[in-house]
Enzyme design. Structure first.
Site, PDB file in Angstrom:
ATOM      1  N   TRP A 133      -4.365   0.915   4.091  1.00  0.00           N
ATOM      2  CA  TRP A 133      -6.486  -0.423   4.130  1.00  0.00           C
ATOM      3  C   TRP A 133      -6.227  -0.966   5.402  1.00  0.00           C
ATOM      4  O   TRP A 133      -7.097  -0.293   5.854  1.00  0.00           O
ATOM      5  CB  TRP A 133      -6.628  -0.173   3.065  1.00  0.00           C
ATOM      6  N   ASP A 134      -5.306  -1.930   5.575  1.00  0.00           N
ATOM      7  CA  ASP A 134      -4.975  -2.583   7.411  1.00  0.00           C
ATOM      8  C   ASP A 134      -4.887  -1.224   8.175  1.00  0.00           C
ATOM      9  O   ASP A 134      -5.873  -1.573   9.087  1.00  0.00           O
ATOM     10  CB  ASP A 134      -4.108  -3.127   6.802  1.00  0.00           C
TER      11      ASP A 134
END
Lengths: 405, 405
Positions: free
Chosen positions: B162-163
């Site tokens: 997600w980063d």
């Protein structure tokens, strides 16, 4: 005015990354025209599908695009797509695709029609070889570092992460090339390979350095966060939670709400570690977990949730997809990113728009994926300026098709 | 000319997504100026670290940026950062950060100095609450769907996906806002939350639809690809490989190279399934795997690799990070994306540049991460136009600092 108002991208894509790139730009306001074979693209029936066979995958990755159904095995079909891709105007002349296409869709061929064309191809490998997210991920090492500590079984990921990352990069590449063209008048061909994105991220995250400089082959650490303190815990009400203390603030919040500050000080002294440091917390993770585990085991989520939230502890509850959909208040129309949208062929369900919140453009509600050929007629008329008789002839000749009725 | 030549971004960030966004833009040619406290930012010592404590993580996410070390607790430090963020020029006035900053770095405060400022904040949750990749991932459901079939243990991912996705989106958002400003003269504040990116992707990939429309809570499928045929196999030489047949072409290549075409036809008839369809192949995956398993178990990778590669079968070998670094020819300077680079404080190792290959800009070699304060002096002189005496005074007063010697 929408963020990307005016920009037009012509898309001929498959799989995840490239369609996601087009959809991302469409949701930011670009006019994305997707062309497909008359019978639909490669992914037109990809799972998950409804009981009637409509693809939820397809609908998810093609929201807000216009659809042209065209037979590109016919020379007239090729001419229509070429004309679309190379249409004039500073906001047009952008082509998003997958393959290192040869023949009539080759960059050099298209460039003869529009010298400043921008063409971005999402590849598997940089040589144009076959590779997909689920073959790249094992090859770069993540499954070996995923799963229970001590196990030797590789665990492949479920999220096609390399596709998702590459898709966003492809959208980024298009805007970068468009900026460059606006400055210099020069178009370009850009390629980005899924595998290269994965290899680059190995370096960006310090993993290549860990191997080369430290000679460390990172093992599986279960659900522990690597390099600081983060761990999953079972609670008294049978749930599983994740707690992360990456920064000092997060760490102090966790200790104060659990009342462990003093015990942790003792632990640090006993182990000769400075638990104010992230790395030392990782080294002592088993001992820290042994102290926190009973605390969580005696409490329900409701017992600690208010104090955790109040103190800014960074934590979450493990949920299945369905539990998330049912329990997360953000997965509802209360979140301005989501709309309950009636997707043709599927029905109404919750659909996301762009995650960006802008101070100047209103969030536009999510738009459905088009049915195949839904905009064939308007695209030929508005973008290519064809007259009604010519459009009728192209439909009759089976060069293009409208939506099935 | 580099892709993003001229664009200047001022970055005050931590964690993964926002620094990755800045680095992505820097590697595409933007002038990214990162400011940090005199003692270094939150992540300055984040793991992985070398035995001397130098952060490979930090070096990986800050390549090619210029570094200003500045004490923003002092009013003069705040003024320097404000002046940098709001410096004039069509290519400047872009600020990348994490927090929904209040006070002197607030969007409205900064905007008083430059009305068309672009400010992009990467948040945890849209409300500005604490959330990181490793708490978001359990909450949205992926760990429940990851790992061995039948197991109820959630398996968290190792890649901060997600980063990585959000970082690329943040870079994309900056270019979109910059395009919008170039068209309209209007700047904006953009926010993107890690959690919203994850929630949107649940929808984009069809998972929300699967829950809402099909009432299906996707279980763990081990290392099988969902929705088509993809499976891992053990080979005679003790290795593990992944084979994926998503498209017809991939499927036919697998059957022809393994000589299974006829047996698979029989299987389809026996099961009453059309194995030319992706979904039916997923339904029959156990039976297909039971047929292919012995074939792989009797062969070494060298036995089938040439014919697989020749026929375009989509496959790979499971490798650890170290095995990948040692065995993948792309993880070397033979790949133009990589340079053997001497990172100050760490030493020489293989470092990636941008994954984009452009037909008009040469690939520039990867650049090292700056040491803290390496460019403090030149930034004050070149960007803010301060004279030598004034710069000397700011150094003497401890408002800014250069690199430690």
């Amino acid at each position: 005015m929408k963020l990307l108002q005016g920009l037009r991208v012509v898309e001929g894509t498959a799989f995840v990354a490239a369609p996601l790139a087009g959809m991302t730009l469409a949701q930011m306001g670009a006019d994305v025209i997707r062309f497909d074979r008359l019978q639909g693209g490669l992914d037109h029936h990809r799972w998950p599908v409804t009981k009637d066979g409509a693809s939820l995958f397809w609908a998810g990755l093609n929201k807000g695009k216009r659809s042209l159904a065209v037979d590109v095995s016919k020379p007239e079909g090729q001419e229509i797509v070429t004309a679309l891709i190379t249409a004039p105007g500073p906001d047009a002349g952008v082509f998003l695709t997958n393959l290192r296409v040869r023949g009539w869709m080759d960059y050099d061929a298209l460039r003869r029609r529009r010298a400043d064309l921008i063409m971005l191809s999402v590849l598997g490998t940089r040589e144009g070889g076959p590779a997909v997210d689920y073959t790249i991920n094992p090859a770069v090492g993540f499954p070996h570092a995923t799963g229970p500590e001590g196990s030797t079984e590789p665990v492949a990921h479920t999220l096609p992460a390399w596709d998702c990352i590459t898709g966003q990069m492809a959208a980024l590449g298009i805007l970068a090339a468009e900026r460059h063209r606006r400055m210099t008048g020069v178009g370009q061909q850009l390629e980005i390979a899924l595998k290269d994105v994965a290899l680059a991220m190995l370096g960006n995250l310090g993993i290549l350095g860990e191997v080369a400089v430290n000679d460390v082959d990172r093992p599986k650490y279960g659900n522990a966060l690597y390099g600081a303190y983060g761990q999953d815990f079972a609670t008294a009400d049978g749930r599983r939670i994740m707690v992360v203390a990456l920064t000092d603030r997060q760490w102090r919040g966790l200790l104060s709400t659990t009342g462990m500050a003093e015990a942790i000080d003792d632990l640090g002294r006993r182990l000769g570690l400075n638990l104010a440091l992230e790395g030392d917390r990782f080294t002592a993770r088993r001992e820290i977990t042994a102290m926190l585990g009973p605390w969580f085991a005696e409490r329900t989520v409701d017992d600690f949730a208010p104090s955790f939230d109040k103190s800014g502890v960074t934590w979450s509850i493990f949920r299945s997809f369905k539990q998330a959909a049912e329990q997360d208040p953000d997965l509802s129309e209360a979140h301005p990113m989501f709309s309950l949208l009636d997707q043709p062929g599927i029905g109404p369900y919750l659909v996301p728009g762009t995650p960006f919140a802008s101070s100047v453009s209103e969030r536009t509600p999510a738009r459905p994926a088009s049915t195949l050929g839904q905009h064939s007629e308007e695209i030929l008329a508005d973008v290519l300026g064809l007259g009604g008789a010519e459009i009728g002839r192209l439909f009759d000749a089976g060069v293009v098709a409208g939506p099935r009725r």
